[in-house]
Design a protein around this motif. Structure first.
Motif, mmCIF file in Angstrom:
data_model
loop_
_atom_site.group_PDB
_atom_site.id
_atom_site.type_symbol
_atom_site.label_atom_id
_atom_site.label_comp_id
_atom_site.label_asym_id
_atom_site.label_seq_id
_atom_site.Cartn_x
_atom_site.Cartn_y
_atom_site.Cartn_z
ATOM 1 N N CYS A 3 8.668 -2.912 8.145
ATOM 2 C CA CYS A 3 8.212 -1.519 8.049
ATOM 3 C C CYS A 3 6.802 -1.448 7.476
ATOM 4 C CB CYS A 3 9.165 -0.701 7.189
ATOM 5 S SG CYS A 3 10.780 -0.457 7.935
ATOM 6 N N CYS A 4 6.535 -2.245 6.455
ATOM 7 C CA CYS A 4 5.207 -2.252 5.846
ATOM 8 C C CYS A 4 4.170 -2.778 6.837
ATOM 9 C CB CYS A 4 5.203 -3.076 4.569
ATOM 10 S SG CYS A 4 6.121 -2.306 3.212
ATOM 11 N N HIS A 5 4.551 -3.765 7.623
ATOM 12 C CA HIS A 5 3.632 -4.297 8.633
ATOM 13 C C HIS A 5 3.274 -3.207 9.643
ATOM 14 C CE1 HIS A 5 1.634 -7.039 11.344
ATOM 15 N NE2 HIS A 5 2.430 -6.619 12.325
ATOM 16 N N ALA A 6 4.265 -2.442 10.093
ATOM 17 C CA ALA A 6 4.016 -1.369 11.058
ATOM 18 C C ALA A 6 3.123 -0.284 10.466
ATOM 19 C CB ALA A 6 5.341 -0.773 11.533
ATOM 20 N N ALA A 27 5.553 -2.226 -6.586
ATOM 21 C CA ALA A 27 4.502 -3.252 -6.574
ATOM 22 C C ALA A 27 4.575 -4.104 -5.313
ATOM 23 C CB ALA A 27 4.606 -4.135 -7.818
ATOM 24 N N GLN A 28 5.792 -4.442 -4.898
ATOM 25 C CA GLN A 28 5.949 -5.251 -3.691
ATOM 26 C C GLN A 28 5.498 -4.480 -2.452
ATOM 27 O OE1 GLN A 28 8.191 -4.871 -6.087
ATOM 28 N NE2 GLN A 28 9.035 -6.842 -6.658
ATOM 29 N N ILE A 29 5.837 -3.198 -2.394
ATOM 30 C CA ILE A 29 5.400 -2.370 -1.263
ATOM 31 C C ILE A 29 3.882 -2.276 -1.248
ATOM 32 C CG2 ILE A 29 5.410 -0.037 -0.283
ATOM 33 C CD1 ILE A 29 8.323 0.194 -1.305
ATOM 34 N N ALA A 30 3.287 -2.041 -2.407
ATOM 35 C CA ALA A 30 1.825 -1.949 -2.492
ATOM 36 C C ALA A 30 1.172 -3.246 -2.019
ATOM 37 C CB ALA A 30 1.403 -1.621 -3.932
ATOM 38 N N ASP A 31 1.728 -4.383 -2.413
ATOM 39 C CA ASP A 31 1.181 -5.672 -1.970
ATOM 40 C C ASP A 31 1.278 -5.832 -0.454
ATOM 41 O OD1 ASP A 31 0.525 -6.411 -4.543
ATOM 42 O OD2 ASP A 31 2.289 -7.678 -4.833
ATOM 43 N N LEU A 32 2.414 -5.434 0.106
ATOM 44 C CA LEU A 32 2.612 -5.572 1.548
ATOM 45 C C LEU A 32 1.720 -4.618 2.354
ATOM 46 C CD1 LEU A 32 6.484 -5.965 1.641
ATOM 47 C CD2 LEU A 32 4.802 -7.717 2.255
ATOM 48 N N LEU A 33 1.449 -3.444 1.796
ATOM 49 C CA LEU A 33 0.609 -2.479 2.511
ATOM 50 C C LEU A 33 -0.874 -2.790 2.370
ATOM 51 C CD1 LEU A 33 2.422 0.896 1.758
ATOM 52 C CD2 LEU A 33 2.496 -0.468 3.861
ATOM 53 N N GLY A 34 -1.243 -3.422 1.287
ATOM 54 C CA GLY A 34 -2.644 -3.763 1.067
ATOM 55 C C GLY A 34 -3.415 -2.640 0.392
ATOM 56 N N PRO A 35 -4.682 -2.903 0.080
ATOM 57 C CA PRO A 35 -5.480 -1.960 -0.707
ATOM 58 C C PRO A 35 -5.863 -0.682 0.039
ATOM 59 C CG PRO A 35 -6.818 -3.799 0.004
ATOM 60 C CD PRO A 35 -5.403 -4.121 0.397
#
Length: 97
Positions: A3-6, A27-35
């Motif tokens: 989902c985060c990749h999409a 924090a994990q979601i933020a890391d996967l989504l990027g800045p």
């Protein structure tokens, strides 16, 4: 993660996390989504609202039925409910998305 990749692939710049359990994985979601993506976490606002509504339901002769669904960590959720007064016997049902 898919989902985060999409979301990242769609160049989304703001994501609203609309559930009380997201703070555990914020924090994990933020890391996967990027800045490039800003997260808006509504978990504490949702929990606060529930805490203001709960007393009126607790006073009812027959409180409304509680249904707990979980897409994962069903056993962990069950253990958490054991620590919540009045919810100790609530079953956690698995939910497949």
């Amino acid at each position: 993660e898919p989902c985060c990749h999409a979301v990242r692939a769609a160049a989304v710049d703001m994501v609203v996390l609309g559930c009380t359990h997201y703070p555990f994985v914020n924090a994990q979601i933020a890391d996967l989504l990027g800045p490039g993506a800003t997260l808006i976490d509504t978990g504490s606002a949702v929990a606060e609202r529930v805490s203001t509504l709960w007393p009126q339901y607790a006073e009812l002769a027959e409180p409304p039925a509680m249904q707990v669904l979980s897409t994962g960590a069903t056993r962990t959720m069950q253990q958490l409910l054991l620590q919540c007064p009045g919810l100790e016997g609530t079953a956690v049902e698995p939910l497949t998305l």
